[in-house]
Design an enzyme around this catalytic site. Structure first.
Site, PDB file in Angstrom:
ATOM      1  N   LYS A 180       0.740  -1.078  -0.481  1.00 26.70           N
ATOM      2  CA  LYS A 180       0.052  -0.181   0.317  1.00 26.70           C
ATOM      3  C   LYS A 180       0.954   1.150  -0.059  1.00 26.70           C
ATOM      4  CE  LYS A 180      -2.451  -0.944   3.681  1.00 26.70           C
ATOM      5  NZ  LYS A 180      -1.076  -2.149   3.989  1.00 26.70           N
ATOM      6  N   ARG A 199      -9.677   0.876   8.865  1.00 33.12           N
ATOM      7  CA  ARG A 199      -9.945  -0.622   9.139  1.00 33.12           C
ATOM      8  C   ARG A 199     -10.403  -1.394  10.020  1.00 33.12           C
ATOM      9  NH1 ARG A 199      -3.451   0.617   9.172  1.00 33.12           N
ATOM     10  NH2 ARG A 199      -2.368  -1.618   9.773  1.00 33.12           N
ATOM     11  N   ARG A 245      12.665  -7.485   4.286  1.00 27.82           N
ATOM     12  CA  ARG A 245      12.412  -5.795   4.893  1.00 27.82           C
ATOM     13  C   ARG A 245      13.130  -5.519   5.748  1.00 27.82           C
ATOM     14  NH1 ARG A 245       6.960  -4.865   5.302  1.00 27.82           N
ATOM     15  NH2 ARG A 245       6.935  -4.858   7.119  1.00 27.82           N
ATOM     16  N   ARG A 273      11.554  -1.693  12.515  1.00 33.15           N
ATOM     17  CA  ARG A 273       9.698  -1.181  13.788  1.00 33.15           C
ATOM     18  C   ARG A 273       9.929  -2.522  14.262  1.00 33.15           C
ATOM     19  NH1 ARG A 273       5.571  -0.279   9.134  1.00 33.15           N
ATOM     20  NH2 ARG A 273       4.327  -0.980  10.831  1.00 33.15           N
TER      21      ARG A 273
HETATM   22  P1  AMP Z   1       0.492   0.323   9.442  1.00 27.69           P
HETATM   23  O1  AMP Z   1       1.843   1.268   9.396  1.00 27.69           O
HETATM   24  O2  AMP Z   1      -0.105   0.963   8.273  1.00 27.69           O
HETATM   25  O3  AMP Z   1       0.656  -0.883   9.484  1.00 27.69           O
HETATM   26  O4  AMP Z   1       0.216   0.379  11.116  1.00 27.69           O
HETATM   27  C1  AMP Z   1       0.745  -0.024  12.364  1.00 27.69           C
HETATM   28  C2  AMP Z   1      -0.056   0.183  13.105  1.00 27.69           C
HETATM   29  O5  AMP Z   1      -0.733   1.467  13.726  1.00 27.69           O
HETATM   30  C3  AMP Z   1      -0.639  -0.660  13.547  1.00 27.69           C
HETATM   31  O6  AMP Z   1      -0.754  -1.958  13.615  1.00 27.69           O
HETATM   32  C4  AMP Z   1      -1.788  -0.403  13.969  1.00 27.69           C
HETATM   33  O7  AMP Z   1      -1.900  -0.900  15.645  1.00 27.69           O
HETATM   34  C5  AMP Z   1      -2.049   0.989  14.028  1.00 27.69           C
HETATM   35  N1  AMP Z   1      -2.796   1.586  12.855  1.00 27.69           N
HETATM   36  C6  AMP Z   1      -2.505   2.490  12.110  1.00 27.69           C
HETATM   37  N2  AMP Z   1      -3.666   2.666  11.425  1.00 27.69           N
HETATM   38  C7  AMP Z   1      -4.347   2.627  11.797  1.00 27.69           C
HETATM   39  C8  AMP Z   1      -5.705   2.694  12.226  1.00 27.69           C
HETATM   40  N3  AMP Z   1      -6.444   2.474  11.089  1.00 27.69           N
HETATM   41  N4  AMP Z   1      -6.478   2.132  13.059  1.00 27.69           N
HETATM   42  C9  AMP Z   1      -6.344   1.470  14.419  1.00 27.69           C
HETATM   43  N5  AMP Z   1      -4.893   1.046  14.628  1.00 27.69           N
HETATM   44  C10 AMP Z   1      -3.940   1.454  13.305  1.00 27.69           C
END
Ligand code: AMP
Length: 197
Positions: A13, A88, A127, A139
């Protein structure tokens, strides 16, 4: 034009959002990136979110919706937004609908990137290796155990969004197993059609 990219962690994404930013003059809003910045800044939101993120759990809807609502008002979003990692949950999707209806800027498309789970694990390990080789921090949620949990969360809490957007006639699936160029060409074909219709 506002669009959503939806898919499991590692589906590509973020990579595709960057390409679309340049091609269509849109702004990528990644809730994951925004939350990581809050954690790094030690803000109240970051303190609430940090532990949940580390475990691969979702941050509560109300916090996420507040955060993104403020960000969408910034001038750099006026040309349209690529939502990356948001919504999400179905409740987040409903909140987004309400915010976009207020602005009279509906969604043009919801693009679902599909990738096999084995491939997601391979991509994660690549990664991690690349970050380590480059001397960068990995991360805290980038490890195989947390990825498995993030995938469960994706299936149980995020995948129910798909029928929601399908019934709105907005959902389009793209094979995210293909190479980056092929995926971005497939997305562009969908968006060009959405813009011209
Ligand atoms: P990502 O970088 O999109 O994989 O997000 C990393 C982490 O941030 C996720 O595993 C969640 O803990 C939190 N997170 C990101 N976006 C959301 C969202 N829209 N709703 C809830 N938690 C989120």
């Amino acid at each position: 034009m506002n669009i959503i990219l939806i898919g499991p962690p590692g589906a590509g994404k973020g990579t595709q959002a960057k390409i679309l930013e340049n091609k269509y003059g849109l702004k990528q809003l990644s809730t994951g990136d925004m939350l990581r910045a809050e954690v790094a800044a030690g803000s109240a939101l970051g303190q609430k979110a940090g532990g949940l993120m580390e475990r691969g759990a979702l941050v509560p809807d109300a916090l996420i919706v507040d955060m993104i609502a403020g960000r969408m008002e910034q001038p750099d979003c006026a040309g349209g937004i690529i939502f990356d990692g948001f919504p999400r949950t179905v409740d987040q999707a409903r909140a987004l609908d309400a915010m976009l209806a207020d602005k009279e800027k509906p969604l043009a498309a919801v693009i679902q990137l599909t990738v096999d789970e084995d491939e997601l694990v391979n991509r994660l390990n690549t990664r991690i290796r690349q970050a380590q080789d480059a001397g960068q921090d990995v991360r805290p949620d980038d490890n195989e155990e947390t990825l498995r949990h993030r995938l469960e969360v994706y299936h149980s809490q995020t995948a129910p969004i798909l029928p929601y957007y399908e019934s709105a006639g907005l959902l389009q699936a793209v094979n995210g197993m293909e190479n980056i160029d092929a995926v971005s060409t497939a997305i562009a074909t969908i968006l060009d059609k959405a813009v011209s219709s």
